[in-house]
Design a protein around this motif. Structure first.
Motif, PDB file in Angstrom:
ATOM      1  N   MET A   1       5.524 -14.886  13.137  1.00  0.00           N
ATOM      2  CA  MET A   1       5.679 -14.871  11.701  1.00  0.00           C
ATOM      3  C   MET A   1       6.538 -16.015  11.224  1.00  0.00           C
ATOM      4  O   MET A   1       6.605 -16.292  10.055  1.00  0.00           O
ATOM      5  N   GLY A   2       7.201 -16.712  12.124  1.00  0.00           N
ATOM      6  CA  GLY A   2       8.084 -17.786  11.740  1.00  0.00           C
ATOM      7  C   GLY A   2       7.359 -18.966  11.121  1.00  0.00           C
ATOM      8  O   GLY A   2       7.945 -19.755  10.410  1.00  0.00           O
ATOM      9  N   ASP A   3       6.049 -19.108  11.346  1.00  0.00           N
ATOM     10  CA  ASP A   3       5.313 -20.243  10.812  1.00  0.00           C
ATOM     11  C   ASP A   3       4.524 -19.889   9.553  1.00  0.00           C
ATOM     12  O   ASP A   3       3.642 -20.615   9.147  1.00  0.00           O
ATOM     13  N   MET A   4       4.847 -18.774   8.889  1.00  0.00           N
ATOM     14  CA  MET A   4       4.147 -18.355   7.692  1.00  0.00           C
ATOM     15  C   MET A   4       4.578 -19.219   6.503  1.00  0.00           C
ATOM     16  O   MET A   4       5.759 -19.461   6.298  1.00  0.00           O
ATOM     17  N   THR A   5       3.607 -19.662   5.715  1.00  0.00           N
ATOM     18  CA  THR A   5       3.915 -20.496   4.547  1.00  0.00           C
ATOM     19  C   THR A   5       4.564 -19.643   3.460  1.00  0.00           C
ATOM     20  O   THR A   5       4.335 -18.422   3.394  1.00  0.00           O
ATOM     21  N   PRO A   6       5.355 -20.269   2.579  1.00  0.00           N
ATOM     22  CA  PRO A   6       5.992 -19.502   1.495  1.00  0.00           C
ATOM     23  C   PRO A   6       4.976 -18.809   0.586  1.00  0.00           C
ATOM     24  O   PRO A   6       5.203 -17.669   0.158  1.00  0.00           O
ATOM     25  N   ALA A   7       3.857 -19.458   0.290  1.00  0.00           N
ATOM     26  CA  ALA A   7       2.856 -18.839  -0.584  1.00  0.00           C
ATOM     27  C   ALA A   7       2.270 -17.590   0.071  1.00  0.00           C
ATOM     28  O   ALA A   7       2.044 -16.567  -0.599  1.00  0.00           O
ATOM     29  N   ARG A   8       2.065 -17.665   1.366  1.00  0.00           N
ATOM     30  CA  ARG A   8       1.520 -16.499   2.073  1.00  0.00           C
ATOM     31  C   ARG A   8       2.541 -15.373   2.113  1.00  0.00           C
ATOM     32  O   ARG A   8       2.196 -14.201   1.979  1.00  0.00           O
ATOM     33  N   ARG A   9       3.821 -15.707   2.293  1.00  0.00           N
ATOM     34  CA  ARG A   9       4.875 -14.687   2.268  1.00  0.00           C
ATOM     35  C   ARG A   9       4.901 -13.964   0.921  1.00  0.00           C
ATOM     36  O   ARG A   9       5.032 -12.740   0.860  1.00  0.00           O
ATOM     37  N   VAL A  10       4.792 -14.714  -0.153  1.00  0.00           N
ATOM     38  CA  VAL A  10       4.820 -14.113  -1.489  1.00  0.00           C
ATOM     39  C   VAL A  10       3.608 -13.207  -1.684  1.00  0.00           C
ATOM     40  O   VAL A  10       3.731 -12.086  -2.199  1.00  0.00           O
ATOM     41  N   ALA A  11       2.432 -13.654  -1.253  1.00  0.00           N
ATOM     42  CA  ALA A  11       1.223 -12.853  -1.423  1.00  0.00           C
ATOM     43  C   ALA A  11       1.309 -11.554  -0.622  1.00  0.00           C
ATOM     44  O   ALA A  11       1.008 -10.466  -1.145  1.00  0.00           O
ATOM     45  N   ILE A  12       1.736 -11.644   0.629  1.00  0.00           N
ATOM     46  CA  ILE A  12       1.864 -10.446   1.454  1.00  0.00           C
ATOM     47  C   ILE A  12       2.951  -9.528   0.904  1.00  0.00           C
ATOM     48  O   ILE A  12       2.781  -8.313   0.837  1.00  0.00           O
ATOM     49  N   GLY A  13       4.071 -10.117   0.485  1.00  0.00           N
ATOM     50  CA  GLY A  13       5.168  -9.315  -0.058  1.00  0.00           C
ATOM     51  C   GLY A  13       4.777  -8.578  -1.317  1.00  0.00           C
ATOM     52  O   GLY A  13       5.099  -7.400  -1.494  1.00  0.00           O
ATOM     53  N   THR A  14       4.069  -9.248  -2.214  1.00  0.00           N
ATOM     54  CA  THR A  14       3.642  -8.626  -3.465  1.00  0.00           C
ATOM     55  C   THR A  14       2.675  -7.474  -3.195  1.00  0.00           C
ATOM     56  O   THR A  14       2.804  -6.380  -3.768  1.00  0.00           O
ATOM     57  N   THR A  15       1.722  -7.711  -2.326  1.00  0.00           N
ATOM     58  CA  THR A  15       0.746  -6.665  -1.980  1.00  0.00           C
ATOM     59  C   THR A  15       1.441  -5.467  -1.334  1.00  0.00           C
ATOM     60  O   THR A  15       1.170  -4.303  -1.682  1.00  0.00           O
ATOM     61  N   ALA A  16       2.334  -5.742  -0.392  1.00  0.00           N
ATOM     62  CA  ALA A  16       3.019  -4.645   0.292  1.00  0.00           C
ATOM     63  C   ALA A  16       3.930  -3.870  -0.660  1.00  0.00           C
ATOM     64  O   ALA A  16       3.989  -2.640  -0.607  1.00  0.00           O
ATOM     65  N   LEU A  17       4.650  -4.589  -1.508  1.00  0.00           N
ATOM     66  CA  LEU A  17       5.520  -3.897  -2.465  1.00  0.00           C
ATOM     67  C   LEU A  17       4.720  -3.019  -3.418  1.00  0.00           C
ATOM     68  O   LEU A  17       5.152  -1.910  -3.765  1.00  0.00           O
ATOM     69  N   ALA A  18       3.543  -3.489  -3.837  1.00  0.00           N
ATOM     70  CA  ALA A  18       2.702  -2.673  -4.716  1.00  0.00           C
ATOM     71  C   ALA A  18       2.264  -1.398  -3.997  1.00  0.00           C
ATOM     72  O   ALA A  18       2.311  -0.300  -4.569  1.00  0.00           O
ATOM     73  N   ALA A  19       1.888  -1.539  -2.727  1.00  0.00           N
ATOM     74  CA  ALA A  19       1.476  -0.361  -1.956  1.00  0.00           C
ATOM     75  C   ALA A  19       2.655   0.587  -1.724  1.00  0.00           C
ATOM     76  O   ALA A  19       2.511   1.818  -1.837  1.00  0.00           O
ATOM     77  N   ILE A  20       3.825   0.022  -1.450  1.00  0.00           N
ATOM     78  CA  ILE A  20       5.010   0.850  -1.216  1.00  0.00           C
ATOM     79  C   ILE A  20       5.405   1.600  -2.487  1.00  0.00           C
ATOM     80  O   ILE A  20       5.763   2.773  -2.447  1.00  0.00           O
ATOM     81  N   ALA A  21       5.329   0.938  -3.625  1.00  0.00           N
ATOM     82  CA  ALA A  21       5.741   1.570  -4.885  1.00  0.00           C
ATOM     83  C   ALA A  21       4.740   2.617  -5.355  1.00  0.00           C
ATOM     84  O   ALA A  21       5.130   3.642  -5.921  1.00  0.00           O
ATOM     85  N   THR A  22       3.442   2.374  -5.144  1.00  0.00           N
ATOM     86  CA  THR A  22       2.451   3.319  -5.666  1.00  0.00           C
ATOM     87  C   THR A  22       2.349   4.602  -4.847  1.00  0.00           C
ATOM     88  O   THR A  22       1.979   5.639  -5.397  1.00  0.00           O
ATOM     89  N   THR A  23       2.692   4.563  -3.571  1.00  0.00           N
ATOM     90  CA  THR A  23       2.588   5.777  -2.752  1.00  0.00           C
ATOM     91  C   THR A  23       3.464   6.902  -3.311  1.00  0.00           C
ATOM     92  O   THR A  23       2.960   7.986  -3.619  1.00  0.00           O
ATOM     93  N   PRO A  24       4.774   6.690  -3.476  1.00  0.00           N
ATOM     94  CA  PRO A  24       5.560   7.790  -4.053  1.00  0.00           C
ATOM     95  C   PRO A  24       5.250   8.028  -5.528  1.00  0.00           C
ATOM     96  O   PRO A  24       5.392   9.147  -6.030  1.00  0.00           O
ATOM     97  N   LEU A  25       4.775   7.001  -6.238  1.00  0.00           N
ATOM     98  CA  LEU A  25       4.441   7.167  -7.655  1.00  0.00           C
ATOM     99  C   LEU A  25       3.315   8.189  -7.823  1.00  0.00           C
ATOM    100  O   LEU A  25       3.407   9.105  -8.647  1.00  0.00           O
ATOM    101  N   PHE A  26       2.257   8.068  -7.037  1.00  0.00           N
ATOM    102  CA  PHE A  26       1.168   9.035  -7.110  1.00  0.00           C
ATOM    103  C   PHE A  26       1.639  10.425  -6.698  1.00  0.00           C
ATOM    104  O   PHE A  26       1.204  11.434  -7.236  1.00  0.00           O
TER     105      PHE A  26
END
Length: 130
Positions: free
Chosen positions: A1-26
């Motif tokens: 994971m050390g060679d991940m580009t910043p844009a890819r980190r942001v995309a993965i982070g945003t997607t994961a945070l959305a999934a993490i937030a919606t699970t308890p929300l539902f």
């Protein structure tokens, strides 16, 4: 994971945070009690911590492999006598490869060979033909 580009980190982070937030929300949409609220908060916090660790953790560099142990020396001392007959082999010392550890051959006995095809080796020698 050390060679991940910043844009890819942001995309993965945003997607994961959305999934993490919606699970308890539902889970909480159905009028939660205090235990469900506490569990949802704990679930969300654990998910955020795991995501942050996965995205920002840098593994430590691998340690170099240990140096190979030095080869042990072979010692052949005071072996006694041997006799070969009828195509046999008598060895009172050392035959064959020694390796990097070296060999010490001392006070080997007499080796005698009698008859056709018999071989005798005393001290340090090559392996007899088979």
């Amino acid at each position: 994971m050390g060679d991940m580009t910043p844009a890819r980190r942001v995309a993965i982070g945003t997607t994961a945070l959305a999934a993490i937030a919606t699970t308890p929300l539902f889970w909480l949409l159905d009028g939660p009690d205090s235990a469900q609220v506490a569990a949802a908060c704990l679930q969300a916090a654990t998910g955020v911590a795991a995501l942050a660790y996965a995205l920002f953790h840098r593994p430590s560099p691998a340690a170099p492999p240990p140096a190979p142990a030095p080869a042990a020396a072979i010692e052949v001392i005071g072996t006694g006598n041997a006799v070969a007959t009828a195509g046999g082999t008598a060895v009172t010392g050392l035959t064959g490869p020694v390796g990097s550890g070296g060999a010490r051959v001392e006070n080997t006995g007499d080796a005698e060979a009698h008859g056709p095809g018999s071989n005798a080796t005393t001290g340090r020698g090559e392996a007899p033909p088979r």
